[in-house]
Design a protein around this motif. Structure first.
Motif, short mmCIF file in Angstrom:
data_model
loop_
_atom_site.label_atom_id
_atom_site.label_comp_id
_atom_site.label_asym_id
_atom_site.label_seq_id
_atom_site.Cartn_x
_atom_site.Cartn_y
_atom_site.Cartn_z
N ASN A 97 4.61 58.24 12.87
CA ASN A 97 4.07 58.66 14.15
C ASN A 97 2.80 59.46 13.92
OD1 ASN A 97 3.89 59.00 16.91
ND2 ASN A 97 5.42 60.62 17.04
N LEU A 98 1.97 59.51 14.93
CA LEU A 98 0.79 60.37 14.95
C LEU A 98 0.81 61.14 16.26
CD1 LEU A 98 -1.98 61.47 14.10
CD2 LEU A 98 -3.01 59.43 15.12
N ILE A 99 0.92 62.45 16.16
CA ILE A 99 0.88 63.32 17.33
C ILE A 99 -0.49 63.95 17.36
CG2 ILE A 99 1.94 65.27 18.50
CD1 ILE A 99 4.45 64.74 16.82
N LEU A 130 8.07 67.97 18.04
CA LEU A 130 7.42 67.24 16.95
C LEU A 130 7.59 65.73 17.07
CD1 LEU A 130 7.94 69.30 13.68
CD2 LEU A 130 5.81 68.28 14.47
N THR A 131 8.53 65.29 17.87
CA THR A 131 8.75 63.86 17.99
C THR A 131 7.68 63.19 18.84
OG1 THR A 131 11.14 64.20 17.82
CG2 THR A 131 10.40 62.08 18.69
N ASP A 132 7.34 63.82 19.97
CA ASP A 132 6.42 63.17 20.88
C ASP A 132 5.29 64.07 21.38
OD1 ASP A 132 7.76 64.86 22.59
OD2 ASP A 132 8.87 63.28 23.60
N GLY A 133 5.26 65.33 20.96
CA GLY A 133 4.20 66.24 21.40
C GLY A 133 4.40 66.83 22.77
N TYR A 676 -9.20 59.59 31.40
CA TYR A 676 -9.40 59.83 29.98
C TYR A 676 -8.63 61.08 29.57
CZ TYR A 676 -12.86 63.29 31.63
OH TYR A 676 -13.50 64.35 32.25
N PRO A 677 -7.99 61.08 28.37
CA PRO A 677 -7.82 59.90 27.50
C PRO A 677 -6.81 58.94 28.08
CG PRO A 677 -6.59 61.75 26.64
CD PRO A 677 -7.37 62.28 27.81
N ASN A 678 -6.78 57.72 27.59
CA ASN A 678 -5.82 56.73 28.03
C ASN A 678 -5.62 55.72 26.91
OD1 ASN A 678 -4.08 55.39 29.82
ND2 ASN A 678 -5.71 54.04 30.53
N PRO A 679 -4.43 55.60 26.34
CA PRO A 679 -3.18 56.31 26.64
C PRO A 679 -3.31 57.82 26.37
CG PRO A 679 -2.78 54.37 25.28
CD PRO A 679 -4.25 54.61 25.27
N PHE A 680 -2.34 58.59 26.93
CA PHE A 680 -2.44 60.04 26.80
C PHE A 680 -1.06 60.64 26.63
CE2 PHE A 680 -1.66 59.24 31.26
CZ PHE A 680 -0.83 60.28 31.67
N ASN A 681 -1.05 61.87 26.15
CA ASN A 681 0.14 62.70 26.04
C ASN A 681 -0.31 64.10 25.66
OD1 ASN A 681 2.75 63.70 25.76
ND2 ASN A 681 2.90 63.04 23.63
N ASP A 731 -0.86 66.67 34.49
CA ASP A 731 -0.20 67.19 33.29
C ASP A 731 0.97 66.33 32.83
OD1 ASP A 731 1.62 67.69 35.29
OD2 ASP A 731 1.59 69.87 35.08
N GLY A 732 1.10 65.12 33.39
CA GLY A 732 2.16 64.22 32.96
C GLY A 732 3.53 64.59 33.50
N LYS A 733 3.58 65.37 34.58
CA LYS A 733 4.86 65.80 35.16
C LYS A 733 4.99 65.27 36.58
CE LYS A 733 5.00 70.06 32.41
NZ LYS A 733 5.05 71.54 32.45
N ASN A 734 6.25 65.16 37.02
CA ASN A 734 6.50 64.71 38.38
C ASN A 734 6.43 65.90 39.35
OD1 ASN A 734 8.93 66.12 38.14
ND2 ASN A 734 10.14 64.28 37.73
N ALA A 735 6.81 65.66 40.60
CA ALA A 735 6.70 66.70 41.62
C ALA A 735 7.64 67.87 41.38
CB ALA A 735 6.97 66.09 43.00
N PHE A 736 8.66 67.67 40.53
CA PHE A 736 9.62 68.73 40.22
C PHE A 736 9.27 69.49 38.94
CE2 PHE A 736 11.84 65.36 42.56
CZ PHE A 736 12.28 66.08 43.66
#
Length: 764
Positions: A97-99, A130-133, A676-681, A731-736
């Protein structure tokens, strides 16, 4: 058999290896060979396409090794590089993996659990998985002066080390526990005791302090040190302190009695570690990696005696393996035998120069004393040319027939025969007194007809011409400071040079005479380039300007760029309509890792390419002009499809309609641009523009059409909302407030009659 993911494949390989131990040796060797070949085919090139910025098709190099640690179960090796955290299988060395991380962010990896911390200059510290950032929790803290972070073994406390203070935080509760004050100098190192109740810190004032974590007070001061202490840690049982000081001594202290137990001399050491059983100490330095008996101080063995920068070491949890790394080095060692078990390739120091062979079969990258050769289409590593200890290769150029590579150090130019992999000769550039010795981006170039090699260095005011790279033909005098860049015209008739004297000079190659001196920069000129028909010269430098000079008339046009630290390099597109610039890096605050695309006729910025983490960007085109290559101080080269980024540039440059009002104002189009960026995390920015004032709301949907998040931007005036401080932010989060799952998402902008939807991908 098909496997769901890389972990399934690795587990299957481990199972097979255990079964093969019962087979005859020859069968086991053949089987192992087949497995290695399988792994090479399965994974060798996959990582070159991980976490790429939009428009890039390949990444060459993994960045320099900055830190490393084993996972608590010993199955993974986490390597903090200059571009992100690489995760490896600790038994077979396969990339898992690359984080990625943002530019200017510091990272510290926990050796005790599956988290790391990241922090920049925004006064927020994030604990991430560390698995997915993904973000576990965030702390508001003054991050500006944090030097490093220490994790407690009980997985409860973080120690943030500032200059003279240590702040303790309980990250399970998200609250501050206390501040440790008392040091009078900068804190060099700190470590928790195995039970997490005590913290030890070493100071440049030559003292060591033991702190009670619960009460945030110090209980003991050890001040018998004669010199500064570089590294300090507890033994696994917590009864002994091990320290390394700057007079090249390892010292063992009894914690209970506060007395010195053992002192043994070492060569210069930059890092120390102790095995989990407490019996073996490992020490590393610039050219050494050694093992010591922790009970007697006896030297056991030297694992590495080459001049390699090994600054980070870590024992596996079972103590059988030692990992060492630094810069372009990443090794795994068998502690019992002292043998090297594995070399994990691909890590590189900051790239100071790149060159592409005219046949586009070889990419050369300069990285300190080494030159690495790669295949630019596949990312395949070819070979390495060693320039010699203490050398520093700064710039590269290929001969027109692709058979010879020239590399430049500070004063010498070396020629290499690529057909035989042999050194041909060294060309010495005589020194002259110079006013300014700042380095440039490239100061050697072969003429397109292959007859001449031009070279200039920062320690010389002369531009030298060698016939076929062998015989000195001429010395072109005129500059008053060091030479930073040289370039030939396409027909080999003219040469242009940039200098630390802030000027650009045009030379007639045949007559060896100076034709013109261009003055338009207020600071050092780092790069010069001819356009394809040699009618224009472009120059860029420390003053952040691109100046376009008309060769026939001497007239100039200036593009005032938004580069933050200067312009390291320039290159024209094949049709001459576009010029591309790479940013420099002047310290952490002025790091500009961007590549910018400009319209030559209008001076308009058409696009920004992001993806590197450090500046000092070198740019180059493939011979056919279809591929752009950008090499960075982060130790990587990104390979871009020029047609793709040119199309994206056209979309972004169509910010204005063709209809111009009578008052001279240009009407804007409403437009939704690629995120941007895309893909992102874990986060992304969504740029847009408005033709007239509007109330802006963006809707984010999952792939099945469910509304995930509504981004309310409020009432906005007509204009461009492209930059991070103006674009919509998610920020990659839903409404909750929950992180959404990996996958495809869509975002929609609807304003009056205008409506547009685009696609984005989040990778956890």
């Amino acid at each position: 058999m098909l496997y769901a993911n890389i972990d399934d494949i690795i587990q299957n390989m481990r199972t097979r290896n255990k079964e093969y131990n019962n087979y005859p040796l020859i069968i086991r060797l053949l089987s192992l060979t087949l497995l290695i070949l399988f792994m090479q085919n399965a994974f060798a090139q996959d990582y070159t396409r991980w976490e790429l910025p939009e428009g890039a098709k390949l990444r060459i190099g993994k960045g320099g090794v900055q830190n490393l640690t084993f996972s608590p179960d010993g199955k993974r090796l986490y390597v903090d590089s200059s571009i992100g955290i690489w995760t490896y299988d600790a038994q077979i060395g396969a990339e898992l993996n690359l984080i990625t991380k943002k530019p200017n962010e510091k990272i510290e990896i926990s050796p005790y659990n599956n988290i790391y911390v990241s922090f920049g200059l925004d006064n927020t510290l994030h604990l991430r998985n560390l698995t997915d950032g993904s973000v576990v929790t965030s702390l508001e803290i003054d991050t500006e002066d944090i030097r490093f972070v220490v994790f407690s073994p009980d997985e409860r406390t973080l120690a943030f080390v500032h200059k003279e203070e240590i702040h303790l935080f309980d990250f399970t509760r998200g609250e501050q526990k206390g501040t440790l004050t008392g040091h009078t100098g900068w804190i060099r190192d700190a470590a928790f005791s195995p039970d997490g109740t005590t913290l030890v810190s070493a100071d440049s004032d030559r003292t060591v302090r033991l702190w009670n974590v619960e009460t945030a007070t110090y209980s003991t001061i050890l001040s018998q040190y004669r010199t500064d202490i570089s590294s300090i840690l507890f033994s696994p049982d917590g009864k002994t302190l091990i320290s390394e000081d700057r007079d090249d001594s390892l010292r063992l202290w009894d914690v209970a009695t506060e007395t010195e137990k053992i002192v043994f001399d070492t060569e210069r050491v930059t890092n120390i570690n102790i095995s989990p059983d407490g019996k073996t100490i490992a020490s590393s330095g610039y050219d050494s990696l050694s093992l010591w008996n922790a009970e007697t101080g006896e030297h056991i063995t030297d694992l590495n005696r080459q001049k390699n920068s090994i600054h980070r070491i870590d024992f596996s949890p079972d103590g059988s393996t030692l990992a060492s790394g630094g810069g372009d080095i990443l090794y795994l060692w068998d502690v019992a035998t002292g043998a090297r078990k594995m070399s994990i390739n691909g890590h590189t120091n900051g790239i100071s120069g790149i060159a592409v062979s005219p046949d586009f079969n070889t990419l050369a990258t300069a990285s300190r004393e080494k030159i690495h050769l790669w295949h630019p289409n596949t990312g395949e590593y070819k070979t390495m040319i060693f320039g010699g200890y203490w050398s520093y290769q700064r710039s590269l150029t290929f001969s027109p027939d692709s058979n010879t590579l020239a590399s430049q150090e500070s004063r010498d130019i070396h020629l290499w025969d690529l057909t035989r992999g042999a050194h041909i000769t060294a060309l010495y550039q005589y020194s002259r007194d110079t006013e300014n010795n700042e380095s440039g981006s490239s100061s050697i170039a072969f003429s397109p007809d292959g007859q001449l090699l031009a070279g200039g260095g920062r320690y010389s005011t002369l531009v030298n011409l060698w016939y076929k790279g062998r015989t000195l033909k001429a010395e072109l005098a005129g500059h008053t400071a060091g030479i930073t860049s040289v370039a030939f015209s396409h027909d080999s008739r003219f040469l242009v040079s940039g200098s630390n004297d802030h000027t650009v000079r045009l030379w007639d190659v045949n007559s060896e005479a100076e034709i013109a001196t261009f003055r338009g920069h207020s600071d050092v000129v780092f790069s010069v380039a001819f356009n394809p028909d040699a009618s224009l010269v472009a120059s860029g430098g420390k003053d952040k300007k691109i100046v376009l000079w008309d060769v026939a008339t001497g007239e100039s046009r200036t593009i005032n760029t938004e580069h933050t630290g200067g312009i390291k390099s320039l290159v024209f597109s094949r049709d001459g309509n576009i010029i591309i610039s790479g940013g420099t890096r002047w310290g952490a605050l002025w790091n500009d890792p961007t590549v910018r695309i400009w319209d030559v006729k209008t001076g308009e910025q058409k696009n920004i390419l992001s993806g590197h983490t450090y500046g000092d960007i070198n740019v180059a085109f493939s011979p056919d002009g279809r591929t752009l290559l950008t090499g960075s101080g982060d130790g990587t080269v990104l390979i871009w499809d020029y047609n793709t980024i040119a199309a994206a540039s056209d979309v972004q440059s169509k910010q204005l309609t063709e209809n111009v009002n009578r008052d001279g104002n240009v009407e804007l189009q409403a437009l939704l641009l690629p995120n941007y960026p895309n893909p992102f995390n874990p986060e992304t920015w969504i740029p847009f523009q408005l033709a007239k004032p509007a109330h802006v709301i963006l809707y984010i949907y999952s792939v099945d059409g469910q509304l995930v998040r509504t981004l309310k931007m409020g009432h906005k005036q007509a204009g461009l909302y492209h930059s991070k401080n103006r674009a919509a932010y998610w920020d990659g989060k839903n409404a909750f407030g929950e992180p959404v799952a990996s996958g495809i998402y869509y975002y929609t902008l609807s304003i009056g009659a205008y409506s547009a939807t685009r696609r984005m991908v989040i990778r956890r």
